[in-house]
Design a protein around this motif. Sequence first.
Motif, PDB file in Angstrom:
ATOM      1  N   ILE A 199       0.798  -1.236   0.089  1.00  0.00           N
ATOM      2  CA  ILE A 199       0.126   0.027  -0.076  1.00  0.00           C
ATOM      3  C   ILE A 199       0.750   1.145   0.024  1.00  0.00           C
ATOM      4  O   ILE A 199       0.591   2.136  -0.877  1.00  0.00           O
ATOM      5  CB  ILE A 199      -0.941  -0.068   1.202  1.00  0.00           C
ATOM      6  N   SER A 200       1.756   1.186   0.808  1.00  0.00           N
ATOM      7  CA  SER A 200       2.949   2.414   0.764  1.00  0.00           C
ATOM      8  C   SER A 200       3.349   2.627  -0.662  1.00  0.00           C
ATOM      9  O   SER A 200       3.500   3.778  -1.085  1.00  0.00           O
ATOM     10  CB  SER A 200       4.134   1.991   1.727  1.00  0.00           C
ATOM     11  N   ARG A 201       3.673   1.560  -1.314  1.00  0.00           N
ATOM     12  CA  ARG A 201       4.263   1.623  -2.464  1.00  0.00           C
ATOM     13  C   ARG A 201       3.334   2.548  -3.611  1.00  0.00           C
ATOM     14  O   ARG A 201       3.463   3.152  -4.273  1.00  0.00           O
ATOM     15  CB  ARG A 201       4.805   0.505  -3.262  1.00  0.00           C
ATOM     16  N   HIS A 202       2.008   1.854  -3.523  1.00  0.00           N
ATOM     17  CA  HIS A 202       0.942   2.436  -4.412  1.00  0.00           C
ATOM     18  C   HIS A 202       0.627   3.941  -3.983  1.00  0.00           C
ATOM     19  O   HIS A 202       0.285   4.407  -4.992  1.00  0.00           O
ATOM     20  CB  HIS A 202      -0.389   1.537  -3.985  1.00  0.00           C
ATOM     21  N   LEU A 203       0.883   4.183  -2.738  1.00  0.00           N
ATOM     22  CA  LEU A 203       0.702   5.743  -2.118  1.00  0.00           C
ATOM     23  C   LEU A 203       1.452   6.389  -2.889  1.00  0.00           C
ATOM     24  O   LEU A 203       1.495   7.530  -3.264  1.00  0.00           O
ATOM     25  CB  LEU A 203       0.215   5.810  -0.904  1.00  0.00           C
ATOM     26  N   SER A 204       2.741   5.955  -2.839  1.00  0.00           N
ATOM     27  CA  SER A 204       3.764   6.469  -3.564  1.00  0.00           C
ATOM     28  C   SER A 204       3.692   6.780  -4.865  1.00  0.00           C
ATOM     29  O   SER A 204       4.098   8.030  -5.639  1.00  0.00           O
ATOM     30  CB  SER A 204       5.278   5.831  -3.405  1.00  0.00           C
ATOM     31  N   VAL A 205       3.342   5.822  -5.547  1.00  0.00           N
ATOM     32  CA  VAL A 205       3.022   5.829  -7.232  1.00  0.00           C
ATOM     33  C   VAL A 205       2.070   7.012  -7.460  1.00  0.00           C
ATOM     34  O   VAL A 205       2.073   7.860  -8.313  1.00  0.00           O
ATOM     35  CB  VAL A 205       2.917   4.498  -7.846  1.00  0.00           C
ATOM     36  N   LEU A 206       0.962   7.210  -6.770  1.00  0.00           N
ATOM     37  CA  LEU A 206      -0.237   7.955  -7.029  1.00  0.00           C
ATOM     38  C   LEU A 206       0.320   9.344  -6.546  1.00  0.00           C
ATOM     39  O   LEU A 206      -0.090  10.344  -7.073  1.00  0.00           O
ATOM     40  CB  LEU A 206      -1.233   7.596  -5.798  1.00  0.00           C
ATOM     41  N   ARG A 207       1.085   9.515  -5.454  1.00  0.00           N
ATOM     42  CA  ARG A 207       1.687  10.642  -5.223  1.00  0.00           C
ATOM     43  C   ARG A 207       2.578  11.214  -6.182  1.00  0.00           C
ATOM     44  O   ARG A 207       2.715  12.515  -6.558  1.00  0.00           O
ATOM     45  CB  ARG A 207       2.351  10.780  -3.786  1.00  0.00           C
ATOM     46  N   GLU A 208       3.338  10.599  -6.694  1.00  0.00           N
ATOM     47  CA  GLU A 208       4.491  10.817  -7.958  1.00  0.00           C
ATOM     48  C   GLU A 208       3.732  11.303  -8.974  1.00  0.00           C
ATOM     49  O   GLU A 208       3.964  12.305  -9.754  1.00  0.00           O
ATOM     50  CB  GLU A 208       5.381   9.621  -8.185  1.00  0.00           C
ATOM     51  N   ALA A 209       2.437  10.606  -9.417  1.00  0.00           N
ATOM     52  CA  ALA A 209       1.624  11.177 -10.425  1.00  0.00           C
ATOM     53  C   ALA A 209       0.710  12.425 -10.062  1.00  0.00           C
ATOM     54  O   ALA A 209      -0.016  12.783 -10.787  1.00  0.00           O
ATOM     55  CB  ALA A 209       0.555   9.939 -10.993  1.00  0.00           C
ATOM     56  N   ASP A 210       0.813  12.906  -9.040  1.00  0.00           N
ATOM     57  CA  ASP A 210       0.118  13.839  -8.454  1.00  0.00           C
ATOM     58  C   ASP A 210      -1.355  13.846  -8.235  1.00  0.00           C
ATOM     59  O   ASP A 210      -2.071  14.762  -8.473  1.00  0.00           O
ATOM     60  CB  ASP A 210       0.514  15.384  -9.230  1.00  0.00           C
ATOM     61  N   LEU A 211      -1.770  12.505  -8.097  1.00  0.00           N
ATOM     62  CA  LEU A 211      -3.041  12.371  -7.903  1.00  0.00           C
ATOM     63  C   LEU A 211      -3.754  12.411  -6.524  1.00  0.00           C
ATOM     64  O   LEU A 211      -4.852  12.347  -6.333  1.00  0.00           O
ATOM     65  CB  LEU A 211      -3.635  10.933  -8.515  1.00  0.00           C
ATOM     66  N   ILE A 212      -2.642  12.179  -5.475  1.00  0.00           N
ATOM     67  CA  ILE A 212      -3.269  12.412  -4.268  1.00  0.00           C
ATOM     68  C   ILE A 212      -1.967  13.570  -3.751  1.00  0.00           C
ATOM     69  O   ILE A 212      -0.984  13.519  -4.114  1.00  0.00           O
ATOM     70  CB  ILE A 212      -3.041  11.284  -3.492  1.00  0.00           C
ATOM     71  N   ARG A 213      -2.289  14.021  -2.381  1.00  0.00           N
ATOM     72  CA  ARG A 213      -1.328  14.823  -1.872  1.00  0.00           C
ATOM     73  C   ARG A 213      -1.153  14.222  -0.258  1.00  0.00           C
ATOM     74  O   ARG A 213      -2.249  13.518   0.048  1.00  0.00           O
ATOM     75  CB  ARG A 213      -2.004  16.184  -1.612  1.00  0.00           C
ATOM     76  N   ASP A 214      -0.199  14.536   0.496  1.00  0.00           N
ATOM     77  CA  ASP A 214      -0.064  14.075   1.686  1.00  0.00           C
ATOM     78  C   ASP A 214       0.301  15.214   2.612  1.00  0.00           C
ATOM     79  O   ASP A 214       0.950  16.225   2.377  1.00  0.00           O
ATOM     80  CB  ASP A 214       0.938  13.030   1.720  1.00  0.00           C
ATOM     81  N   THR A 215      -0.342  15.325   3.706  1.00  0.00           N
ATOM     82  CA  THR A 215      -0.314  16.271   4.853  1.00  0.00           C
ATOM     83  C   THR A 215      -0.069  15.734   6.159  1.00  0.00           C
ATOM     84  O   THR A 215      -0.723  14.960   6.622  1.00  0.00           O
ATOM     85  CB  THR A 215      -1.507  17.096   4.899  1.00  0.00           C
ATOM     86  N   ARG A 216       1.256  15.921   6.779  1.00  0.00           N
ATOM     87  CA  ARG A 216       1.700  15.488   8.083  1.00  0.00           C
ATOM     88  C   ARG A 216       1.079  16.219   9.028  1.00  0.00           C
ATOM     89  O   ARG A 216       1.033  17.710   9.112  1.00  0.00           O
ATOM     90  CB  ARG A 216       3.168  15.517   8.160  1.00  0.00           C
ATOM     91  N   GLU A 217       0.415  15.487  10.100  1.00  0.00           N
ATOM     92  CA  GLU A 217      -0.379  16.263  11.363  1.00  0.00           C
ATOM     93  C   GLU A 217       0.207  15.343  12.465  1.00  0.00           C
ATOM     94  O   GLU A 217      -0.344  14.254  12.769  1.00  0.00           O
ATOM     95  CB  GLU A 217      -1.921  16.166  11.045  1.00  0.00           C
ATOM     96  N   GLY A 218       1.114  16.061  13.267  1.00  0.00           N
ATOM     97  CA  GLY A 218       1.663  15.217  14.394  1.00  0.00           C
ATOM     98  C   GLY A 218       2.209  13.861  13.845  1.00  0.00           C
ATOM     99  O   GLY A 218       3.072  13.965  12.835  1.00  0.00           O
ATOM    100  N   LYS A 219       1.987  12.514  14.339  1.00  0.00           N
ATOM    101  CA  LYS A 219       2.699  11.357  13.977  1.00  0.00           C
ATOM    102  C   LYS A 219       2.026  10.628  12.582  1.00  0.00           C
ATOM    103  O   LYS A 219       2.285   9.895  11.993  1.00  0.00           O
ATOM    104  CB  LYS A 219       2.665  10.690  14.985  1.00  0.00           C
TER     105      LYS A 219
END
Length: 91
Positions: free
Chosen positions: A43-63
């Motif tokens: 799942i981490s790899r899938h999220l990375s591919v989606l993020r690299e394609a700019d289809l998703i964004r990630d936001t850090r909040e605390g941990k």
Amino acid sequence: MGLQATLRALADPIRREILNLLKSGRLTAGQICQHFSVTDAAISRHLSVLREADLIRDTREGKYIYYDLNASVLEEILLWIGDLKGENGHD
């Protein structure tokens, strides 16, 4: 990124399902993992591919890192596909 990376990201059924999950709102990786019977690393790899394609964004909040859709890229793809189909008045 380019259209090729976006289409490659969309080609995988798990990644498409992750996008479907994110339609309802942002989720953490752990929440996303609960919906699949694959490893957390996969799942981490899938999220990375989606993020690299700019289809998703990630936001850090605390941990936690929250993932959400980047609708603007999806809209660009829909416009491109509509243009191919001749739906945008550019025959």
